[in-house]
Design a protein around this motif. Structure first.
Motif, PDB file in Angstrom:
ATOM      1  N   ARG A   1      -2.165  -7.134  -6.308  1.00 46.26           N
ATOM      2  CA  ARG A   1      -0.991  -7.240  -5.440  1.00 46.26           C
ATOM      3  C   ARG A   1       0.284  -6.943  -6.234  1.00 46.26           C
ATOM      4  NH1 ARG A   1       0.773  -9.641  -0.649  1.00 46.26           N
ATOM      5  NH2 ARG A   1       2.895 -10.485  -0.744  1.00 46.26           N
ATOM      6  N   GLU A   2       0.367  -7.455  -7.459  1.00 46.89           N
ATOM      7  CA  GLU A   2       1.555  -7.221  -8.272  1.00 46.89           C
ATOM      8  C   GLU A   2       1.738  -5.734  -8.568  1.00 46.89           C
ATOM      9  OE1 GLU A   2       3.539  -8.470 -12.570  1.00 46.89           O
ATOM     10  OE2 GLU A   2       1.557  -9.209 -12.023  1.00 46.89           O
ATOM     11  N   ARG A   3       0.655  -5.066  -8.952  1.00 47.54           N
ATOM     12  CA  ARG A   3       0.738  -3.634  -9.231  1.00 47.54           C
ATOM     13  C   ARG A   3       1.114  -2.856  -7.970  1.00 47.54           C
ATOM     14  NH1 ARG A   3      -4.145   0.356 -10.095  1.00 47.54           N
ATOM     15  NH2 ARG A   3      -3.006   2.252 -10.615  1.00 47.54           N
ATOM     16  N   LEU A   4       0.565  -3.262  -6.851  1.00 49.38           N
ATOM     17  CA  LEU A   4       0.869  -2.626  -5.570  1.00 49.38           C
ATOM     18  C   LEU A   4       2.360  -2.747  -5.260  1.00 49.38           C
ATOM     19  CD1 LEU A   4      -1.237  -3.072  -2.345  1.00 49.38           C
ATOM     20  CD2 LEU A   4       1.227  -3.378  -2.285  1.00 49.38           C
ATOM     21  N   LEU A   5       2.912  -3.945  -5.420  1.00 52.30           N
ATOM     22  CA  LEU A   5       4.322  -4.161  -5.101  1.00 52.30           C
ATOM     23  C   LEU A   5       5.236  -3.407  -6.058  1.00 52.30           C
ATOM     24  CD1 LEU A   5       4.330  -7.976  -4.201  1.00 52.30           C
ATOM     25  CD2 LEU A   5       4.317  -6.011  -2.646  1.00 52.30           C
ATOM     26  N   ARG A   6       4.870  -3.365  -7.326  1.00 55.32           N
ATOM     27  CA  ARG A   6       5.690  -2.634  -8.286  1.00 55.32           C
ATOM     28  C   ARG A   6       5.703  -1.137  -7.972  1.00 55.32           C
ATOM     29  NH1 ARG A   6       9.497  -5.633 -10.657  1.00 55.32           N
ATOM     30  NH2 ARG A   6       8.637  -7.648 -11.313  1.00 55.32           N
ATOM     31  N   SER A   7       4.583  -0.615  -7.541  1.00 55.55           N
ATOM     32  CA  SER A   7       4.514   0.796  -7.167  1.00 55.55           C
ATOM     33  C   SER A   7       5.320   1.051  -5.893  1.00 55.55           C
ATOM     34  CB  SER A   7       3.066   1.233  -6.968  1.00 55.55           C
ATOM     35  OG  SER A   7       2.362   1.216  -8.194  1.00 55.55           O
TER      36      SER A   7
ATOM     37  N   MET B   1      -7.335   2.583   2.340  1.00 53.61           N
ATOM     38  CA  MET B   1      -8.028   1.368   2.756  1.00 53.61           C
ATOM     39  C   MET B   1      -8.089   0.323   1.648  1.00 53.61           C
ATOM     40  SD  MET B   1      -8.648   1.549   5.900  1.00 53.61           S
ATOM     41  CE  MET B   1      -9.668   0.081   5.992  1.00 53.61           C
ATOM     42  N   SER B   2      -7.984   0.763   0.396  1.00 48.97           N
ATOM     43  CA  SER B   2      -8.028  -0.184  -0.723  1.00 48.97           C
ATOM     44  C   SER B   2      -6.841  -1.140  -0.701  1.00 48.97           C
ATOM     45  CB  SER B   2      -8.059   0.577  -2.054  1.00 48.97           C
ATOM     46  OG  SER B   2      -9.173   1.418  -2.146  1.00 48.97           O
ATOM     47  N   LEU B   3      -5.729  -0.680  -0.134  1.00 47.68           N
ATOM     48  CA  LEU B   3      -4.528  -1.505  -0.107  1.00 47.68           C
ATOM     49  C   LEU B   3      -4.711  -2.748   0.750  1.00 47.68           C
ATOM     50  CD1 LEU B   3      -1.817   1.290   0.383  1.00 47.68           C
ATOM     51  CD2 LEU B   3      -2.710   0.371  -1.768  1.00 47.68           C
ATOM     52  N   TYR B   4      -5.545  -2.630   1.778  1.00 52.58           N
ATOM     53  CA  TYR B   4      -5.690  -3.727   2.727  1.00 52.58           C
ATOM     54  C   TYR B   4      -6.473  -4.911   2.166  1.00 52.58           C
ATOM     55  CZ  TYR B   4      -3.740  -0.472   6.095  1.00 52.58           C
ATOM     56  OH  TYR B   4      -2.901   0.400   6.749  1.00 52.58           O
ATOM     57  N   HIS B   5      -6.970  -4.762   0.960  1.00 52.27           N
ATOM     58  CA  HIS B   5      -7.584  -5.913   0.294  1.00 52.27           C
ATOM     59  C   HIS B   5      -6.498  -6.835  -0.280  1.00 52.27           C
ATOM     60  CE1 HIS B   5     -11.666  -4.441   0.628  1.00 52.27           C
ATOM     61  NE2 HIS B   5     -11.306  -3.274   0.127  1.00 52.27           N
ATOM     62  N   HIS B   6      -5.250  -6.328  -0.346  1.00 53.09           N
ATOM     63  CA  HIS B   6      -4.165  -7.078  -0.977  1.00 53.09           C
ATOM     64  C   HIS B   6      -2.999  -7.363  -0.035  1.00 53.09           C
ATOM     65  CE1 HIS B   6      -6.113  -6.399  -4.870  1.00 53.09           C
ATOM     66  NE2 HIS B   6      -6.353  -5.170  -4.429  1.00 53.09           N
TER      67      HIS B   6
END
Length: 223
Positions: free
Chosen positions: A17-23, A50-55
């Protein structure tokens, strides 16, 4: 035989989730909030959408998350400082953070699911004012006034057609388009202030901030 790390293989960084938000913040910083979509974020991360929806559940949750990250970057009012110094410190930090994330300003107060950094920030500002002797009502007035000024200035800075380096050239080109005898006050302000060496619109921020703090101090100490 699989290549070992260091022998040509690339170690994949796990999605979090942290990496996702930073991106997501990186995309918004570079291209604006409108460019932030689940697809563009997946491309930035090198994963399938679809990988994003895990976070995260959706883009709204991403917006909640990145606004909370931005709030976390703003320095809290120092607990050991007087209220005036604390509010100045927090306002200057907020302006600096918003300048680096210009897309964030319109969203700062729009989220209905504030995160822990957002709540911590608001609680610290309110606590600083209350500890100084501001009543509940006066605290609400002070906080609203300070945020209106900080966010308003940040919005203005984000859309100005010039920065500190280009101000003389841009302002000079603008003023050249209208007769100075028809708009004498605009011409005076431009030639005697904006076009002067070293002009920086950003310097106006702390002048206005001090005027607001002076007014709040008079509310706190009316006699």
């Amino acid at each position: 035989m699989p290549a070992r790390v260091g022998e040509g293989a690339t170690k994949r960084v796990p999605l979090s989730r942290e990496r996702l938000l930073r991106s997501a913040i990186a995309i918004a910083d570079e291209r604006g909030n409108a460019a932030l979509t689940m697809r563009s974020l997946a491309q930035e991360l090198g994963v399938k959408p679809m990988s994003l929806y895990h976070h995260v559940a959706n883009k709204e949750e991403i917006l909640d998350g990145i606004i909370d990250v931005v709030f976390g970057e703003i320095e809290l009012p120092p607990a050991d400082a007087g209220w005036r110094s604390a509010m100045r410190h927090r306002a200057i930090s907020a302006r600096r953070v918003l300048a680096s994330h210009p897309w964030a300003t319109p969203l700062m107060e729009s989220r209905t699911n504030p995160g822990p950094a957002t709540l911590r920030h608001h609680d610290a500002v309110i606590g600083s004012l209350r500890a100084a002797g501001f009543s509940i009502q006066m605290t609400a007035h002070a906080y609203s006034l300070l945020d209106s000024y900080v966010y308003g200035f940040a919005l203005q800075e984000a859309v100005l057609p010039f920065d500190r380096k280009t101000a003389p050239d841009v302002a000079g080109a603008i003023i050249a388009q209208f007769p100075s005898d028809e708009y004498p006050h605009l011409a005076e302000l431009a030639t005697e202030h904006v076009l002067q060496p070293g002009y920086d619109h950003g310097n106006e921020f702390e002048i206005g901030l001090e005027l607001i703090l002076d007014g709040l101090d008079r509310l706190l100490h009316p006699n």
